[in-house]
Design an enzyme around this catalytic site. Structure first.
Site, PDB file in Angstrom:
ATOM      1  N   GLY A  16      48.409  38.155  34.454  1.00  0.00           N
ATOM      2  CA  GLY A  16      49.461  38.818  33.677  1.00  0.00           C
ATOM      3  C   GLY A  16      48.613  39.744  32.857  1.00  0.00           C
ATOM      4  N   THR A  17      48.816  41.026  32.952  1.00  0.00           N
ATOM      5  CA  THR A  17      47.715  41.884  32.561  1.00  0.00           C
ATOM      6  C   THR A  17      48.199  43.228  32.083  1.00  0.00           C
ATOM      7  OG1 THR A  17      45.557  42.576  33.361  1.00  0.00           O
ATOM      8  CG2 THR A  17      47.397  43.055  34.756  1.00  0.00           C
ATOM      9  N   THR A  18      47.253  43.957  31.450  1.00  0.00           N
ATOM     10  CA  THR A  18      47.478  45.386  31.246  1.00  0.00           C
ATOM     11  C   THR A  18      46.250  46.105  31.769  1.00  0.00           C
ATOM     12  OG1 THR A  18      48.518  44.798  29.163  1.00  0.00           O
ATOM     13  CG2 THR A  18      48.168  47.119  29.595  1.00  0.00           C
ATOM     14  N   LYS A  50      38.590  42.422  34.527  1.00  0.00           N
ATOM     15  CA  LYS A  50      39.492  42.843  35.609  1.00  0.00           C
ATOM     16  C   LYS A  50      39.107  44.185  36.206  1.00  0.00           C
ATOM     17  CE  LYS A  50      42.976  40.380  33.106  1.00  0.00           C
ATOM     18  NZ  LYS A  50      44.262  40.366  32.428  1.00  0.00           N
ATOM     19  N   GLY A 148      51.849  44.044  31.153  1.00  0.00           N
ATOM     20  CA  GLY A 148      51.838  44.665  29.830  1.00  0.00           C
ATOM     21  C   GLY A 148      52.145  46.139  29.849  1.00  0.00           C
TER      22      GLY A 148
END
Lengths: 217, 255
Positions: A16-18, A50, A148
Site C-alpha cells: 500500500g504505497t505512494t 520500493k 496514496g
C-alpha cells in the site's frame, strides 16, 4: 480507483504505497514511501525500498503485491541485462518499460502489481513510463501511483511545471510524498528519492522528521 | 582460389584436410552466378541498386523483385538463389517484428544482421541441410545512429560497410564504388552514381536485357525504406546511359 478496490484483496504483503516520478531539466527524480503492510492494520516493514534498480540509469517504482512486484522486477532486470550485453550499449528506457509491460500483460491473470519505470538514455534523455496493472504502458512527463496517490492528484496537477530545476523537482516530490503519507494509512515511514541523470543515479533517504510539515501537523 | 575438394565436399559437416568447408564455398559460387547487387552508404542514407536480368520477354515487368522491405526502416538487396533469399527475408522480418514487440522500438541494424547471420550460420553446421545459396545486403537509416549498411554471406558472417557489391560483377562494381567519395554525398547524388555503376558492370554481350531496381532509405525518405520514385529513377538512368556514351566516345578518340 481500481487500485483502492483491489488493494483490500491483495493477499500477503502489499505495498500500500505512494510512488512518483518527475521529469526535470536534465533528468528524472523518482520517489516512494517505505511502508509495507499486511491487511489494513499491520505494518510488516517500516523501511523497505520500493525503488528497484533494473539497470545503471533505469529504475522501477513498485506498487501492489510485493511478491509479484519483486518477481517481475527480478525477471526484467535479467532480461534487460542480457539485452544490453547483446546490443553492446546501455538499454533504452522504453525497452525496459516494454519488457515490464510484456511481463505484466502476458501474466495479467496471476499478477497484481503496477510500476513506474523511469530513467535516462542517450537517445531521448529523461523519460517516465507508467506500466499499469493489466499491462498498459504510457509515457508521461510525471507519474504517480499506489494507494496514496489518490490523495495528491490535485496537488500534482496544480503544482507540476515542465522543465523544473533539480531543486524545484526535489521540493515538488518531497511535498507530494509527504502529503500522501500524511493521509494514506498504508503509506508512511521515510521517503526514498533517486535522482537519475546522464552522470548516473544518486539515492537519498529523507527521514520522517526532515519531511515538509503542513498546517495540520 | 578454386579447387575441387573430392571426397570432403559432400556435406557441410566435413572439413577438408586444409581446413575448408567446401559446401559453404560452393554456396558462395551460387551467389557469384547471380547478377549483381550493390549497396552504398552515404552521408544521410543508403542506396541499393540491383541488375535484374530479364530471362524472357514474356515476364511481367517488375516481377521477381530482388529488393525487400524487412521493417519500415530496413531494406534488403539479395544475390544468389532467389528462393533462399525470400525465405531469409521472412526470417529477418520475424526477427525485426519480435524485437519491436519485446522492446518497443526499431531494431538496430547491427543486431538484426547478427541475428540473421547466426541463422544462416546454423545451416552450415549439419549434413542434413544445405547452406543458403544467397548473400544479402541490409541497409537502414535512423535519426540518431545515421545510415548503416551490413552484408551477410552464406558462411554466416556479417560485416559493416560503406559500400559493397555481391554477384557476378562484384569485383568490377567494387572498383567503381571505391572511386566514389560516398561520405560526402547525399542520397540524391548517390542514386545517379548507383545507377551508373550498374550500367557499367552490366555485360552487354553475355546478358541481354536487364531491369534496374533502385531503392533508398535515408533523411530524404524520413527513415522509411522505399523504391526510388519513378521520376528520380528515370533521371538516374538517363544520367547512367549518358555517362556510358561519353566513355564510349572518349575511347574512340584515343584510338
Amino acid at each position: 480507483m481500481e487500485r483502492l478496490q483491489l488493494h483490500s484483496q491483495i493477499k500477503g504483503v502489499s505495498t500500500g504505497t505512494t510512488i512518483l516520478a518527475v521529469k526535470f531539466n536534465g533528468g528524472v527524480i523518482i520517489g516512494s514511501d517505505s511502508r509495507a503492510s499486511m491487511g489494513e492494520s499491520y505494518v510488516s516493514s517500516k523501511t523497505i525500498n520500493k525503488l528497484i534498480q533494473v539497470h545503471d540509469r533505469i529504475f522501477c517504482c513498485i506498487s501492489g503485491s510485493l511478491a509479484d512486484a519483486q518477481a517481475v522486477t527480478k525477471m526484467a532486470k535479467f532480461q534487460l541485462s542480457f539485452h544490453s550485453i547483446q546490443m553492446d550499449s546501455p538499454p533504452l528506457v522504453k525497452a525496459a518499460a516494454s519488457i515490464m509491460k510484456e511481463l505484466c500483460y502476458n501474466n495479467k491473470e496471476e499478477l497484481q502489481a503496477g510500476f513506474i519505470t523511469a530513467g535516462w538514455d542517450r537517445k531521448k534523455g529523461p523519460q517516465i513510463y507508467t506500466v499499469a496493472l493489466g499491462g498498459m504502458m504510457l509515457s508521461q512527463p510525471f507519474a504517480i501511483g499506489g494507494s496514496g496517490s489518490t490523495y495528491i492528484y490535485g496537488y500534482v496537477d496544480a503544482k507540476f511545471k515542465p522543465d523544473m530545476t533539480l531543486e524545484e523537482a526535489t521540493q515538488f516530490s518531497k511535498n507530494a510524498l509527504a502529503l500522501a503519507m500524511g493521509r494514506d494509512n498504508v503509506s508512511g515511514g521515510v521517503v526514498h528519492l533517486v535522482v537519475i541523470t546522464e552522470a548516473g543515479a544518486k539515492h537519498v533517504v529523507v527521514p520522517g522528521d526532515k519531511l515538509p510539515k503542513f498546517h495540520n501537523e | 582460389m578454386s579447387s575441387i575438394g573430392t571426397g570432403y565436399d559432400l556435406s557441410a559437416s566435413t572439413f577438408s584436410p586444409d581446413g575448408r568447408v567446401f559446401q559453404v564455398e560452393y554456396a558462395m559460387k551460387a551467389v557469384e552466378n547471380s547478377s549483381t547487387a550493390i549497396g552504398i552508404r552515404c552521408k544521410d542514407g543508403v542506396v541499393f541498386g540491383v541488375e535484374k536480368l530479364v530471362l524472357s520477354k514474356l515476364y511481367e515487368a517488375g516481377s521477381n523483385k530482388r529488393i525487400f522491405n524487412i521493417d519500415r526502416h530496413v531494406g534488403m538487396a539479395v544475390a544468389g538463389l532467389l528462393a533462399d533469399a525470400r525465405s531469409l527475408s521472412e526470417v529477418a522480418r520475424e526477427e525485426a517484428s519480435n524485437f519491436r514487440s519485446n522492446y518497443g522500438h526499431d531494431i538496430p541494424l547491427k543486431h538484426l544482421s547478427e541475428r540473421v547471420a547466426m541463422y544462416v550460420h546454423a545451416y552450415t553446421l549439419y549434413s542434413a541441410v544445405r547452406p543458403f545459396g544467397c548473400s544479402f545486403i541490409l541497409g537502414s537509416y535512423d535519426e540518431d545512429d545515421g545510415p548503416q549498411l551490413y552484408m551477410v554471406d552464406p558462411s554466416g558472417i556479417s560485416y559493416g560497410y560503406w559500400g559493397c557489391a555481391i554477384g557476378k560483377a562484384k569485383q568490377a562494381a567494387k572498383t567503381e564504388i571505391e572511386k566514389l567519395q560516398m561520405k560526402e554525398m547525399t542520397c540524391r547524388e548517390l542514386v545517379k552514381e548507383v545507377a551508373k555503376i550498374i550500367y557499367i558492370v552490366h555485360d552487354e554481350v553475355k546478358d541481354k536485357t536487364f531491369e534496374l531496381e533502385l531503392s533508398w532509405v535515408g533523411e530524404v525518405t524520413k527513415g522509411r525504406h522505399e523504391l526510388v520514385p519513378k521520376d528520380i529513377k528515370e533521371e538516374a538512368e538517363k544520367y547512367a546511359k549518358e555517362s556510358l556514351e561519353e566513355e564510349d566516345d572518349s575511347d574512340e578518340d584515343n584510338m
